[in-house]
Write an enzyme that holds these catalytic residues in place. Structure first.
Site, mmCIF file in Angstrom:
data_model
loop_
_atom_site.group_PDB
_atom_site.id
_atom_site.type_symbol
_atom_site.label_atom_id
_atom_site.label_comp_id
_atom_site.label_asym_id
_atom_site.label_seq_id
_atom_site.Cartn_x
_atom_site.Cartn_y
_atom_site.Cartn_z
ATOM 1 N N SER A 15 63.828 -4.935 55.125
ATOM 2 C CA SER A 15 62.644 -4.102 55.411
ATOM 3 C C SER A 15 61.562 -4.298 54.349
ATOM 4 O O SER A 15 60.368 -4.214 54.656
ATOM 5 C CB SER A 15 63.029 -2.629 55.544
ATOM 6 O OG SER A 15 63.442 -2.097 54.318
ATOM 7 N N ASN A 16 61.955 -4.562 53.120
ATOM 8 C CA ASN A 16 60.939 -4.871 52.098
ATOM 9 C C ASN A 16 60.293 -6.227 52.368
ATOM 10 O O ASN A 16 59.087 -6.400 52.158
ATOM 11 C CB ASN A 16 61.550 -4.832 50.699
ATOM 12 C CG ASN A 16 61.628 -3.418 50.161
ATOM 13 O OD1 ASN A 16 60.619 -2.820 49.819
ATOM 14 N ND2 ASN A 16 62.843 -2.870 50.129
ATOM 15 N N ILE A 94 74.035 -11.780 41.780
ATOM 16 C CA ILE A 94 73.628 -11.694 40.371
ATOM 17 C C ILE A 94 73.440 -13.118 39.859
ATOM 18 O O ILE A 94 74.312 -13.978 40.058
ATOM 19 C CB ILE A 94 74.684 -10.925 39.552
ATOM 20 C CG1 ILE A 94 74.662 -9.463 39.997
ATOM 21 C CG2 ILE A 94 74.402 -11.041 38.059
ATOM 22 C CD1 ILE A 94 75.706 -8.591 39.363
ATOM 23 N N ASN A 109 61.723 -7.787 41.122
ATOM 24 C CA ASN A 109 62.773 -7.132 41.905
ATOM 25 C C ASN A 109 62.305 -5.724 42.229
ATOM 26 O O ASN A 109 61.548 -5.120 41.464
ATOM 27 C CB ASN A 109 64.071 -7.069 41.114
ATOM 28 C CG ASN A 109 65.190 -6.418 41.913
ATOM 29 O OD1 ASN A 109 65.355 -6.691 43.117
ATOM 30 N ND2 ASN A 109 65.956 -5.544 41.284
ATOM 31 N N HIS A 111 63.898 -2.007 42.864
ATOM 32 C CA HIS A 111 65.148 -1.263 42.658
ATOM 33 C C HIS A 111 64.903 0.192 43.064
ATOM 34 O O HIS A 111 63.890 0.783 42.670
ATOM 35 C CB HIS A 111 65.547 -1.357 41.182
ATOM 36 C CG HIS A 111 66.810 -0.616 40.871
ATOM 37 N ND1 HIS A 111 68.062 -1.157 41.116
ATOM 38 C CD2 HIS A 111 67.021 0.616 40.370
ATOM 39 C CE1 HIS A 111 68.982 -0.274 40.766
ATOM 40 N NE2 HIS A 111 68.385 0.801 40.308
ATOM 41 N N ASP A 145 69.276 -9.501 31.859
ATOM 42 C CA ASP A 145 69.954 -8.196 31.846
ATOM 43 C C ASP A 145 69.654 -7.430 33.135
ATOM 44 O O ASP A 145 68.490 -7.161 33.447
ATOM 45 C CB ASP A 145 69.486 -7.360 30.652
ATOM 46 C CG ASP A 145 69.931 -7.985 29.340
ATOM 47 O OD1 ASP A 145 71.017 -8.586 29.314
ATOM 48 O OD2 ASP A 145 69.169 -7.881 28.367
ATOM 49 N N ASP A 147 68.682 -5.129 35.979
ATOM 50 C CA ASP A 147 67.817 -3.957 36.163
ATOM 51 C C ASP A 147 67.180 -3.485 34.851
ATOM 52 O O ASP A 147 66.895 -2.285 34.682
ATOM 53 C CB ASP A 147 68.606 -2.780 36.794
ATOM 54 C CG ASP A 147 69.165 -3.138 38.169
ATOM 55 O OD1 ASP A 147 68.567 -3.989 38.849
ATOM 56 O OD2 ASP A 147 70.215 -2.576 38.542
HETATM 57 C C1 GRF Z 1 66.123 -1.587 48.902
HETATM 58 O O1 GRF Z 1 66.439 -0.241 48.774
HETATM 59 C C2 GRF Z 1 65.813 -2.195 47.567
HETATM 60 O O2 GRF Z 1 65.232 -1.286 46.669
HETATM 61 C C3 GRF Z 1 67.168 -2.606 47.054
HETATM 62 O O3 GRF Z 1 67.855 -3.051 48.200
HETATM 63 C C4 GRF Z 1 67.319 -2.425 49.355
HETATM 64 C C5 GRF Z 1 66.920 -3.520 50.267
HETATM 65 O O4 GRF Z 1 66.510 -3.048 51.519
HETATM 66 N N1 GRF Z 1 67.066 -3.607 46.030
HETATM 67 P P1 GRF Z 1 65.830 -4.043 52.532
HETATM 68 O O5 GRF Z 1 66.799 -5.183 52.773
HETATM 69 O O6 GRF Z 1 64.547 -4.519 51.932
HETATM 70 O O7 GRF Z 1 65.589 -3.234 53.768
#
Ligand code: GRF
Length: 219
Positions: A15-16, A94, A109, A111, A145, A147
């Site tokens: 979704s991102n 990782i 990234n 998070h 390191d 996050d």
């Molecule tokens: C999101 O919550 C992001 O912050 C985390 O993994 C999830 C990924 O969701 N790193 P999507 O695959 O982008 O929907």
């Protein structure tokens, strides 16, 4: 001006990735997604790449004997598409130290917590268990390191009494979808720079934006 070429790494839902693809589809947006790399062949997010006509590649760690050889394969694909900035978006591998060194200060990234609180996995339950009243999402630079790289921007959301991890995750995810394209834009506009901090990792400064622009508050 030429658009910044981003490579997006995913492992699942994507979704991102979709929020980045949508932003990049705007004619005036200063970045484009040059390639999507997935660590899983069945990642639902791969369909978004198809929908936006963006090349995609699946690279499975099972085909590599160690982390670094996997990382090098990913890097080769990114290079072959002229990628200048790597965006991790739910990428569940990782890296070996090789990858963040090769792409130093060129990996973002997202998070789903307000770092440096709640690193790793199960972050929403961690936040609920800790009783925090505010949580959110962080876009940060990736260093070896986990996050712990320099923070670029954050989105804050309330934690409600009675929240489940699922409810909190959904509230944060909606904020993530606003936050990541904003940061990609700033990168592409050349606004993001690092400022040394004595004895600590550098701090990110974003030039030419309002003092509070790198914090989204989404109550
Ligand atoms: C999101 O919550 C992001 O912050 C985390 O993994 C999830 C990924 O969701 N790193 P999507 O695959 O982008 O929907």
């Amino acid at each position: 001006m030429a658009k910044l070429k981003a490579g997006v790494l995913i492992s699942g839902r994507g979704s991102n990735l979709l929020s980045l693809l949508r932003a990049c589809a705007e004619p005036d947006f200063p970045a484009s997604v040059a390639v999507v790399v997935s660590s899983h062949a069945d990642a639902a997010g791969l369909a978004h790449a198809d929908r936006f006509g963006v090349p995609k590649t699946v690279i499975s760690h099972r085909d590599y004997s160690n982390r670094e050889s996997f990382d090098r394969a990913v890097s080769t694909v990114l290079e072959s598409h002229g990628v200048e900035l790597v965006c991790l978006a739910g990428f569940m591998r990782i890296f070996s130290p090789w990858f963040p060194t090769r792409w130093a200060n060129r990996i973002l990234n997202i998070h789903p917590s307000l770092l440096p609180s709640f690193k790793g996995l199960d972050v929403h339950q961690q936040a609920i268990d800790a009783g925090v009243r505010v949580s959110g999402a962080t876009v940060h630079l990736v260093t070896p390191d986990l996050d712990a790289g320099p923070i670029v921007a954050q989105a804050a959301v309330p934690v409600h009494q009675g929240d489940t991890a699922e409810k909190l995750a959904a509230r944060i995810l909606a904020a993530e979808h606003e936050l990541y394209p904003l940061v990609l834009r700033w990168f592409a506009e050349g606004r993001v720079r690092l400022e040394p901090v004595a004895g600590k990792i550098p701090r990110v400064v974003i030039d030419g934006v309002a003092p509070d622009a790198a914090l989204l508050w989404r109550p």
